[in-house]
Design an enzyme around this catalytic site. Sequence first.
Site, PDB file in Angstrom:
ATOM      1  N   LYS A   1       0.851  -1.200   0.000  1.00  0.00           N
ATOM      2  CA  LYS A   1       0.000   0.000   0.000  1.00  0.00           C
ATOM      3  C   LYS A   1       0.889   1.253   0.000  1.00  0.00           C
ATOM      4  CE  LYS A   1      -3.292   2.506   3.012  1.00  0.00           C
ATOM      5  NZ  LYS A   1      -4.156   2.446   4.214  1.00  0.00           N
TER       6      LYS A   1
ATOM      7  N   ASP B   1      -2.683  10.034   4.071  1.00  0.00           N
ATOM      8  CA  ASP B   1      -4.077   9.650   4.274  1.00  0.00           C
ATOM      9  C   ASP B   1      -4.763  10.613   5.236  1.00  0.00           C
ATOM     10  OD1 ASP B   1      -6.485   8.394   4.540  1.00  0.00           O
ATOM     11  OD2 ASP B   1      -5.718   6.617   5.602  1.00  0.00           O
TER      12      ASP B   1
ATOM     13  N   LYS C   1     -10.117  12.381   9.049  1.00  0.00           N
ATOM     14  CA  LYS C   1      -9.571  11.898  10.325  1.00  0.00           C
ATOM     15  C   LYS C   1      -9.513  13.039  11.340  1.00  0.00           C
ATOM     16  CE  LYS C   1      -6.499   8.275   8.534  1.00  0.00           C
ATOM     17  NZ  LYS C   1      -7.087   7.145   9.253  1.00  0.00           N
TER      18      LYS C   1
ATOM     19  N   ASP D   1       1.612   6.077   5.689  1.00  0.00           N
ATOM     20  CA  ASP D   1       0.629   5.147   5.130  1.00  0.00           C
ATOM     21  C   ASP D   1       1.119   4.514   3.821  1.00  0.00           C
ATOM     22  OD1 ASP D   1      -1.739   3.877   5.695  1.00  0.00           O
ATOM     23  OD2 ASP D   1      -3.012   5.345   4.683  1.00  0.00           O
TER      24      ASP D   1
ATOM     25  N   ASP E   1     -12.256   6.862   4.359  1.00  0.00           N
ATOM     26  CA  ASP E   1     -10.998   6.589   5.079  1.00  0.00           C
ATOM     27  C   ASP E   1     -10.579   5.124   4.956  1.00  0.00           C
ATOM     28  OD1 ASP E   1      -8.794   7.131   6.567  1.00  0.00           O
ATOM     29  OD2 ASP E   1      -9.833   7.210   8.502  1.00  0.00           O
TER      30      ASP E   1
ATOM     31  N   GLU F   1      -9.586   3.531   2.494  1.00  0.00           N
ATOM     32  CA  GLU F   1      -9.153   3.675   1.092  1.00  0.00           C
ATOM     33  C   GLU F   1      -8.093   2.659   0.696  1.00  0.00           C
ATOM     34  OE1 GLU F   1      -7.824   5.223   3.558  1.00  0.00           O
ATOM     35  OE2 GLU F   1      -5.741   4.758   3.085  1.00  0.00           O
TER      36      GLU F   1
ATOM     37  N   ARG G   1      -7.845  -0.531   1.053  1.00  0.00           N
ATOM     38  CA  ARG G   1      -8.375  -1.736   0.395  1.00  0.00           C
ATOM     39  C   ARG G   1      -8.826  -1.441  -1.035  1.00  0.00           C
ATOM     40  NH1 ARG G   1     -12.588  -2.466   5.186  1.00  0.00           N
ATOM     41  NH2 ARG G   1     -10.888  -1.367   6.232  1.00  0.00           N
TER      42      ARG G   1
HETATM   43  N1  BES Z   1      -4.301   4.191   7.071  1.00  0.00           N
HETATM   44  C1  BES Z   1      -5.412   3.855   7.870  1.00  0.00           C
HETATM   45  C2  BES Z   1      -5.103   2.775   8.903  1.00  0.00           C
HETATM   46  C3  BES Z   1      -4.234   3.211  10.030  1.00  0.00           C
HETATM   47  C4  BES Z   1      -4.783   3.783  11.159  1.00  0.00           C
HETATM   48  C5  BES Z   1      -2.885   3.009   9.964  1.00  0.00           C
HETATM   49  C6  BES Z   1      -3.979   4.165  12.205  1.00  0.00           C
HETATM   50  C7  BES Z   1      -2.091   3.386  11.002  1.00  0.00           C
HETATM   51  C8  BES Z   1      -2.621   3.971  12.118  1.00  0.00           C
HETATM   52  C9  BES Z   1      -6.558   3.342   7.007  1.00  0.00           C
HETATM   53  O1  BES Z   1      -6.628   3.868   5.744  1.00  0.00           O
HETATM   54  C10 BES Z   1      -7.809   3.669   7.731  1.00  0.00           C
HETATM   55  O2  BES Z   1      -8.030   4.811   7.974  1.00  0.00           O
HETATM   56  N2  BES Z   1      -8.579   2.675   8.093  1.00  0.00           N
HETATM   57  C11 BES Z   1      -9.776   2.877   8.825  1.00  0.00           C
HETATM   58  C12 BES Z   1     -10.779   1.870   8.345  1.00  0.00           C
HETATM   59  C13 BES Z   1     -12.152   2.085   8.890  1.00  0.00           C
HETATM   60  C14 BES Z   1     -12.737   3.372   8.358  1.00  0.00           C
HETATM   61  C15 BES Z   1     -13.022   0.902   8.503  1.00  0.00           C
HETATM   62  C16 BES Z   1      -9.461   2.653  10.307  1.00  0.00           C
HETATM   63  O3  BES Z   1      -8.708   1.759  10.639  1.00  0.00           O
HETATM   64  O4  BES Z   1      -9.975   3.427  11.128  1.00  0.00           O
HETATM   65 ZN    ZN Z   2      -4.798   4.528   4.926  1.00  0.00          ZN
HETATM   66 ZN    ZN Z   3      -7.674   5.713   5.684  1.00  0.00          ZN
END
Ligand code: BES
Ligand code: ZN
Ligand code: ZN
Length: 496
Positions: free
Chosen positions: A261, A266, A273, A284, A343, A345, A347
């Site tokens: 990825k 992000d 966020k 990210d 968020d 994104e 996947r």
């Molecule tokens: N890049 C984030 C995941 C992440 C969060 C990495 C904290 C490192 C630290 C990812 O894109 C994301 O925001 N995922 C969301 C998914 C949710 C909306 C289903 C998450 O984990 O909150």
């Molecule tokens: Zn992300």
């Molecule tokens: Zn995200």
Amino acid sequence: MIVSLQDSAKPKQSETLILFATEQDSWSKELAYLDKFKKSGDCTGKKDEVFFLRGHSVAHFQNTLVIGLGDKKELHFESYRRAAGLAYTQLTTQKCTKAAFDFDFSNKAEKSGDQCLQACAEGFFLGAYSFDEFKKKSATKNEKSKDLSDLQILTKNAKAKNLLQVVEEAQIISDATNLARRLGDLPGNKMTPSDLAEEAKKAAKGTGIKVTVWDRSKIKAERFGGLLGVSLGSSQEPRFIIMEYKGATSVKKKPIILVGKGLTFDSGGVSIKPAQNMDEMKYDMCGGANVIAALLAIAKLKLKVNVTAMVPATENMTGPSANKPGDILTARNGLTMEVLNTDAEGRLILADALAYASEQKPAIILDAATLTGAIIIALGNSYTGTFTRDDDLWKKIESSAKKTGEPVWRMPLNDHHVKDIKSDFADLANISSFRGAGSSTAAAFLEHFVDKDIPWAHFDIAGSAWNCSNRLTYVPKKGATGAMVRTFVQFARDHF
Ligand code: BES
Ligand code: ZN
Ligand code: ZN
């Protein structure tokens, strides 16, 4: 830092002698001056104990540094990597620029001397990483000149070719890991998708790796609807980076494909966020950086395997054309994805990359991604969450990770998780309809883009990819770690 093997019978003059000691060790006659410190409880070999003795000159050395390895019965190779990381930090604190490491004394794993030396060398090389290119030049230059620059490894087998090779290989793997760390540490404005592609090209020069980079129009033409969709909110163009290394005796041999990825920042997009720690989202793209680095090390080690790295790279921003909750995107394999949360994104961009990777009919696909915050809740930053339904592949991963000392934990992935990411309006929803098991449902989403007959594992490195100095001695206080670089290299070495 220059690292060399030296005959322990005739060591060169150096500032500091480094010894790794267990609780069970006793000193030789030459080192008897340490006895009183054992008695006083200052130098006992306890795990992570650091003992520095200045100005007590023995033979060729002014100072002695003893690092505790702990109980001899509980030693593993990670103990050595750990001790070397501690040694590096201590030498820097003490402003020692030249040191000699007594490997014969320190090596309590005589039967696997090579692996022990590799772990020690990695600890020093990895411990030497720092990210200070945006700090005032003169200050960092002065600091740097006080860093360890000359490390002799003392052994009676200094002439043994295999030992020299071990140190060289440890350097290749550590340099690659440190490159991955730097790419992660660079801020979003200096590490855009096109910057990442340029860095990949630069790193590949002279290695025989073929690098192909797709721009926005090619990405569109190739029907990468997820990557294109996520990039819409950003003024930065997306990139899809492909790096191919062909080391197997036949170029036709099925490759391992590593997918990472490459989300260079992000913000969360419209489902934005919170401000706190949002700066961390520059990391990210660590999945991308780490697979680029692993491929680079595999090529430099000239392993006899074919490996390809694929990195979908984009920002996730809130611009006027950004995805809106409810938007539906079509991935490379034709599956439609409803964006219920912008968020989630990672996947969406991995969907295209995994589908494209599957089309190449590889032997195996491994992907690394900072995919979910949920994996941090589940495993903290100590384990990389690993998802695969393939028991055989899991065993291979586990055995390679054991050798590199990178903790992996197998996480559940089953049909329940698949059920949770179905959408009312498209084939898939990008978030689960159920609150729990967010990392597993994310993995279940990804699974839809991998051909059923291709062994596949997904590594969620959201926790293990940065700020791990609370448990590792050879990573910076803050910053990217290069998680899984060593394990992916080892995997390619072990299983092909
Ligand atoms: N890049 C984030 C995941 C992440 C969060 C990495 C904290 C490192 C630290 C990812 O894109 C994301 O925001 N995922 C969301 C998914 C949710 C909306 C289903 C998450 O984990 O909150
Ligand atoms: Zn992300
Ligand atoms: Zn995200």
